[in-house]
Design an enzyme around this catalytic site. Sequence first.
Site, short mmCIF file in Angstrom:
data_model
loop_
_atom_site.label_atom_id
_atom_site.label_comp_id
_atom_site.label_asym_id
_atom_site.label_seq_id
_atom_site.Cartn_x
_atom_site.Cartn_y
_atom_site.Cartn_z
N HIS A 34 30.65 -82.58 10.14
CA HIS A 34 30.92 -81.98 8.78
C HIS A 34 31.68 -80.86 9.44
CE1 HIS A 34 27.81 -79.41 10.64
NE2 HIS A 34 26.98 -80.57 10.62
N HIS A 37 30.86 -79.00 12.72
CA HIS A 37 31.41 -79.70 13.95
C HIS A 37 32.82 -79.44 14.15
CE1 HIS A 37 27.86 -82.41 12.86
NE2 HIS A 37 27.62 -82.11 14.21
N GLN A 61 15.67 -86.98 22.54
CA GLN A 61 15.27 -85.55 21.81
C GLN A 61 14.56 -85.67 20.88
OE1 GLN A 61 19.83 -84.37 21.93
NE2 GLN A 61 19.19 -83.12 19.92
N GLY A 147 26.71 -74.69 18.08
CA GLY A 147 26.64 -74.03 16.83
C GLY A 147 25.49 -72.95 16.85
N LYS A 149 23.84 -72.46 14.37
CA LYS A 149 22.59 -73.03 13.72
C LYS A 149 21.39 -73.35 14.38
CE LYS A 149 22.50 -76.90 11.16
NZ LYS A 149 20.76 -77.45 11.29
#
Length: 287
Positions: A34, A37, A61, A147, A149
């Site tokens: 998206h 990225h 993970q 990121g 985020k």
Amino acid sequence: VIVEKNIEDTRRIVNEWHRKGFSIGLVPTMGYFHNGHLELMKRAADTADKVVVSLFVNPTQFGPSEDLVVYPKDFDGDCAKAREVGADLLFCPEPDMVYAPRHCTEVSVGGLTEGLCGADRPGHFTGVATIVSKLFNIVRPNHAFFGEKDFQQLTVIRQLVTDLNFTVSIVGVPIVREPDGLAMSSRNAYLSPSEREAALVLFQALSRIKQEVLDSDGMRYAQDLLVKARELIETKPQCRVDYLEIVDEKDLSPVSAVKGKCRVLGAIRISDRIRLIDNLALYMAQG
Ligand code: PAF
């Protein structure tokens, strides 16, 4: 863009780039690109001579009850997008090439990984630190882009680089949001239209905290702010708070009073199925 599945061939390409004196920027991803990225890739292209994007849905993970098998994929779309923003190499290895059958080494970062997402997702950050270390050793990037985020992940990776003496410089890139404020995430693809509407409450709750902090001339207590934010989130019947914390940005330790470089981090679960995270800096100029 060169698409490469093989570790040895990838090494050969990047070694040749290093030999020629090119700097390398690495963007580690799990695909389904998206704009968040793409922003990482653009920053990498502005910073380094060659951009390597890794695309690997890293099994170590994910917890046993998480979304590894249904994680969204769009390989052809990803290749086209990476090409458009100037990636030079898309490294997309198969899991059994990355993790040999008898692999038994893990990289575990202590302290920082215990709270927040680490409390809900045991082993998650060990999986992240292990794959990121492997990618650093394969690509030997000069810069790597992550990121904001995943703010805890970014902090964990900075710690990993310091502790294990990697020479890569870590660049944190601000969150890219939908026009209404929802943080972009590959997991947004799981949301139905009504869940998508409900999901926005996380950003709204974090924004309300930020506004209150910026508007007040005195000091604000974290608990007061967090209680109100939690109440707002709980007005949405589909949403449950996993955590909501105000922390010191440098070491993610919870603060009782908001002053200096603090950040509010939150995770919610929607319809008990979809887990979304977001965060905001509680000071001017960034985040
Ligand atoms: O943020 C992600 O997409 C992943 O955690 C990462 C850094 C690519 C490691 O698998």
